[in-house]
Enzyme design. Structure first.
Site, PDB file in Angstrom:
ATOM      1  N   ASP A  67       0.824  -1.212   0.000  1.00 54.37           N
ATOM      2  CA  ASP A  67       0.000   0.000   0.000  1.00 54.37           C
ATOM      3  C   ASP A  67       0.860   1.265   0.000  1.00 54.37           C
ATOM      4  O   ASP A  67       1.925   1.316   0.616  1.00 54.37           O
ATOM      5  CB  ASP A  67      -0.897  -0.005   1.251  1.00 54.37           C
ATOM      6  CG  ASP A  67      -1.837   1.175   1.289  1.00 54.37           C
ATOM      7  OD1 ASP A  67      -2.694   1.272   0.404  1.00 54.37           O
ATOM      8  OD2 ASP A  67      -1.708   2.000   2.205  1.00 54.37           O
TER       9      ASP A  67
ATOM     10  N   GLU B 219       1.132  -0.418  -5.139  1.00 53.46           N
ATOM     11  CA  GLU B 219       0.169   0.643  -5.401  1.00 53.46           C
ATOM     12  C   GLU B 219       0.981   1.931  -5.538  1.00 53.46           C
ATOM     13  O   GLU B 219       1.425   2.514  -4.553  1.00 53.46           O
ATOM     14  CB  GLU B 219      -0.841   0.783  -4.253  1.00 53.46           C
ATOM     15  CG  GLU B 219      -1.917   1.804  -4.585  1.00 53.46           C
ATOM     16  CD  GLU B 219      -2.486   2.521  -3.370  1.00 53.46           C
ATOM     17  OE1 GLU B 219      -3.495   3.220  -3.528  1.00 53.46           O
ATOM     18  OE2 GLU B 219      -1.915   2.404  -2.274  1.00 53.46           O
TER      19      GLU B 219
END
Length: 482
Positions: free
Chosen positions: A134, A188
């Protein structure tokens, strides 16, 4: 979950963070217990059982992993021993202004060891098949979400967090060395940071894939436009082909796009109810046939109308309505078509797997491209008609090639209008640089997939009775008349 995933044809599930976290509305992205499975959904053994059952049914498991920041809760890592042990002491490096959380000090070997060991823990003890990392953009950029004077440049005067880059390289090196091709790491990352999915030994960061955030933003922006205005935004859908082989991309339509007032996917589409569903069906055809892996958030496959709410279930009752059931059927059929047609994925990350046939027809909002497998004749043609008009459309093709229609998003079983695409003419004349052309009727607001026909050719030895000399003839079999 498992029968549903098998029926709809998805290959993997990706779980949002399942590590222990204190604040429900953070959805797990503010972790305190990096080595603990959250007790909200059961015991660690329950999670192991779930993953094992998914594996027994040939469904892979990817876990969201958050090494980018952590909350300031007293029972977490913040000031763990009374000092800035895990985080930077300097708030310009150690504090996230957006999330009001703390950033790991990637320059400390102990911190890197803690995080890399944690990644190995989830892959080894829980048998996860991959980690989606993330907020990588925030890790790699010292000036992420900061104004001038709020960040400190690196030793070269740039904005790259060199310690974070080194950590990510060491993380990828460690997990791929330990688990090889049995796992994948996914970043990401929304910037154009170079070589994110290139090998570390070539100066890359070493990820297996990267989220294609630019594709996502451009695509959703395009489909929000009224069809009459789409000619002005035509190249939002072609722009991705300019960079799609720079990295190994995954195309995400994630939870971030259906929360915080952004509206559900179906309500991002333009038009009345029929047009909204037709647009979303066409978007899915475009997504599933475009180079890159695919990621779809739960509920998007049947047209969830409300934004995602972690406090309640999805609106499964919508499947009682034909338009929602039709959309779900379309996604299921696209998944199975994708698995069947190897041209969609054999050259997934190679330029040999894609070719534009028509990229510039702004007046008609038509897009045509080829997907190619490893064998020469393993070719699919995708045609998108992104206006609500039925079109008779002429397309240049190679000499001697013949095509068959294998999929249309406007089919009545998908709650489409039922306009059947039809190849109504084949001309043996040059057209737009090709030796031959075909003319096809295109349904409105729809995606159509054609497959290049395979001609079964076999040599048959024959005897010329008249002069007793041997000769060779060719016997052709197939659907075409010769």
């Amino acid at each position: 979950l498992i029968p549903y995933i098998k029926e709809t044809g998805f290959t993997h599930v990706e779980f949002m963070p399942l590590m222990e976290y204190p604040y429900d509305p953070s959805w797990g992205y503010q972790i305190t217990g990096f080595y603990a499975a959250t007790s909200r959904f059961g015991s660690p053994q329950d999670l192991m059982f779930l993953i094992d059952e998914l594996h027994r049914n040939e469904i892979g498991v990817i876990l969201d992993w958050v090494p980018s920041h952590f909350p300031g809760d007293a029972n977490g890592l913040h000031r763990f021993d009374g000092s800035h042990l895990y985080e930077h002491e300097d708030p310009r490096k150690g504090f996230h202004p957006d999330w009001k959380s703390y950033i790991f000090n990637y320059g400390r070997n102990e911190v890197k060891s803690f995080l890399i060991s944690n990644a190995v823990f989830w892959l080894e003890r829980y048998h996860a098949d991959g980690l989606r990392v993330d907020a990588v953009t925030s890790m790699l950029h010292l000036d992420y979400s900061r104004n001038e004077g709020e960040w400190e440049p690196n030793i070269y005067g740039g904005n790259v967090n060199l310690e974070a880059k080194t950590f990510l390289q060491e993380f990828n090196t460690a997990v791929y060395k330990e688990f090889g091709d049995n796992i994948i790491t996914i970043a990401e990352e929304s910037s154009d940071f170079p070589k994110l999915t290139k090998p570390v030994h070539d100066g890359g960061v070493g990820f297996g894939m990267k989220w294609m955030m630019g594709w996502m933003h451009d695509t959703l922006a395009y489909f929000k436009e009224d069809p009459i205005d789409r000619k002005f935004f035509h190249h939002k859908l072609t722009f991705a082909s300019m960079y799609m082989y720079n990295e190994n991309y995954m195309m995400p339509l994630s939870h971030d796009e259906v929360v915080h007032g952004k509206a559900s996917l179906i309500y991002k589409m333009k038009g009345d109810e029929w047009q909204k569903f037709a647009n979303l069906r066409a978007l899915y055809v475009y997504m599933f046939t475009h180079p890159g892996a695919k990621l779809l958030f739960m509920g998007d496959e049947f047209g969830q109308t409300s934004e995602w709410n972690f406090k309640k279930s999805l609106d499964w009752h919508l499947l009682d309505y034909p338009v929602h059931k039709g959309l779900q059927t379309l996604v299921k059929d696209l998944n199975h078509l994708y698995r069947k047609e190897t041209a969609f994925y054999e050259n997934q990350f190679s330029p040999e797997g894609f070719e534009w046939v028509e990229a510039d027809d702004t007046d008609n909002s038509v897009y045509i491209y080829l997907r190619k497998g490893k064998k020469k004749d393993n070719v699919l043609m995708i045609i998108l008609n992104l206006t609500p008009r039925v079109l008779d459309y002429k397309i240049g093709v190679d000499a001697g090639s013949h095509w068959e229609i294998i999929f249309s998003s406007d089919d009545e079983k998908y709650a489409g209008s039922g306009v059947e695409p039809d190849i109504f003419r084949e001309d043996q004349e040059e057209y737009k640089g090709h030796k031959k052309s075909i003319s096809i009727k295109l349904p409105p607001l729809a995606g159509v997939v054609l497959r290049k026909k395979h001609m079964n050719v076999e040599k048959v030895k024959t005897i010329n009775i008249k002069d007793k000399k041997e000769s060779m003839s060719i016997k052709r079999s197939g659907n075409n008349k010769f």
